[in-house]
Design a protein around this motif. Structure first.
Motif, PDB file in Angstrom:
ATOM      1  N   ASP A 207       4.837 -31.510  60.138  1.00 42.30           N
ATOM      2  CA  ASP A 207       5.014 -30.596  59.014  1.00 42.30           C
ATOM      3  C   ASP A 207       5.151 -31.347  57.696  1.00 42.30           C
ATOM      4  OD1 ASP A 207       4.912 -28.357  60.627  1.00 42.30           O
ATOM      5  OD2 ASP A 207       7.073 -28.325  60.969  1.00 42.30           O
ATOM      6  N   PRO A 222      -1.004 -24.479  70.622  1.00 45.87           N
ATOM      7  CA  PRO A 222      -0.116 -23.884  69.616  1.00 45.87           C
ATOM      8  C   PRO A 222      -0.382 -22.390  69.466  1.00 45.87           C
ATOM      9  CG  PRO A 222      -1.936 -24.995  68.542  1.00 45.87           C
ATOM     10  CD  PRO A 222      -2.076 -25.282  70.014  1.00 45.87           C
ATOM     11  N   ASP A 226       0.646 -21.434  64.157  1.00 46.02           N
ATOM     12  CA  ASP A 226       0.898 -22.870  64.124  1.00 46.02           C
ATOM     13  C   ASP A 226      -0.412 -23.649  64.032  1.00 46.02           C
ATOM     14  OD1 ASP A 226       3.609 -22.539  64.225  1.00 46.02           O
ATOM     15  OD2 ASP A 226       3.796 -22.915  66.372  1.00 46.02           O
TER      16      ASP A 226
END
Length: 305
Positions: A207, A222, A226
């Protein structure tokens, strides 16, 4: 070859049912699959016989363990090193495709395929009504398990240019076309779909700088949201380096090493190792790349530059 998880078989049945304008329940009856029975090899043979597909085509349409040690999953004519690159358990859809034609695109099964280029809609893996994850074993392509019509919820979306760029490359590689990497300032001749997705994973999983990826981010598919975040971060970071003129070295604190190492040590395509070594050297430095080659005999004789 043994098929991958039963959900993949149900997913293919859902596609067949949609293409032939029937319910999943009716198709289950036709292949002799009981109401509470899971998809198995007998059902696979019956299903393929029903639609008249050869064994070769069958192996392309359902995920199977790859042969000859090249990749761990084979499907749709591509090999993938890890199962998480395919959505064997987390289906997603374009709500506009569902509305217009009750249609399923094969590339939706890629974990980092995030956009329908036709409708410019982000792919969704949750029911807009109940919020639960979509299931393969739902009544039909256009209806969720809670009996909500998925095509009802199409809306206008603002799509970042980075998402469109990445999706076009993914789409072209998936369908055997030559992708244009010019928007990213990169040259990737002969790259495989697996190596491209691995690069997105490496550059997008974190991130922020120095922030470890969330648990399971490298071993499980994911969520659609995401995946979209990963793709956006990856392309944004590449473009940032291109604009600064400093190269990929600025990304060393924002890159997850494992996907690049996997491509180097277990390449799917003939050009993948050389490309991944180039990325690795550009990000972590030539000295680190040379040390990597010395640690692994299979790449020690390869010219890095």
């Amino acid at each position: 070859m043994t098929p991958y998880p039963t959900e993949s078989g149900i997913g293919f049945m859902l596609r067949v049912a949609s293409a032939n304008a029937m319910s999943l329940a009716k198709l289950r009856q036709l292949v002799g699959m009981g109401e509470n029975e899971t998809f198995n090899a007998h059902h696979e043979v019956a299903l393929m016989g029903l639609v008249g597909l050869t064994a070769e085509l069958r192996s392309n349409l359902l995920p199977h363990g790859a042969r000859h040690g090249v990749g761990n999953v084979a499907c749709y004519g591509h090999h993938f090193r890890i199962r998480a690159m395919l959505r064997t358990r987390r289906p997603q859809v374009c709500l506009a495709c569902v509305r217009d034609a009750a249609y399923c695109e094969a590339h939706w099964d890629l974990s980092l395929s995030v956009l329908c280029l036709r409708h410019r809609c982000l792919l969704q893996d949750k029911c807009p009504s109940c919020g639960a994850s979509l299931r393969w074993a739902r009544p039909s392509v256009e209806w969720s398990h809670c009996k909500h019509y998925l095509g009802r919820d199409v809306g206008v979306q603002e799509i970042p240019a980075q998402i469109t760029i990445a999706q076009q490359i993914t789409h072209d590689l998936f369908y055997g076309k030559e992708p244009d990497f010019g928007f990213l300032g990169m040259a990737c001749p002969g790259i495989s779909l697996d190596a491209w997705l691995s690069l997105l994973w490496a550059l997008g999983a974190m991130d922020a700088a120095f922030v470890s990826p969330r648990r399971g981010a490298l071993i499980a598919a994911p969520s659609a949201a995401d995946a979209c975040g990963m793709v956006l971060r990856a392309v944004t970071r590449i473009q940032r380096c291109q604009e600064s003129g400093k190269g990929l070295h600025d990304l060393r604190n924002e890159v997850v090493e494992a996907p690049l190492l996997g491509t180097i040590l277990n390449p799917v395509g003939r050009r993948d190792r050389a490309l991944a070594m180039g990325w690795y050297a550009a990000i972590f430095g030539e000295r680190e790349a040379e040390a990597l080659a010395l640690r692994h005999r299979e790449i020690a004789q390869m010219s890095l530059f």
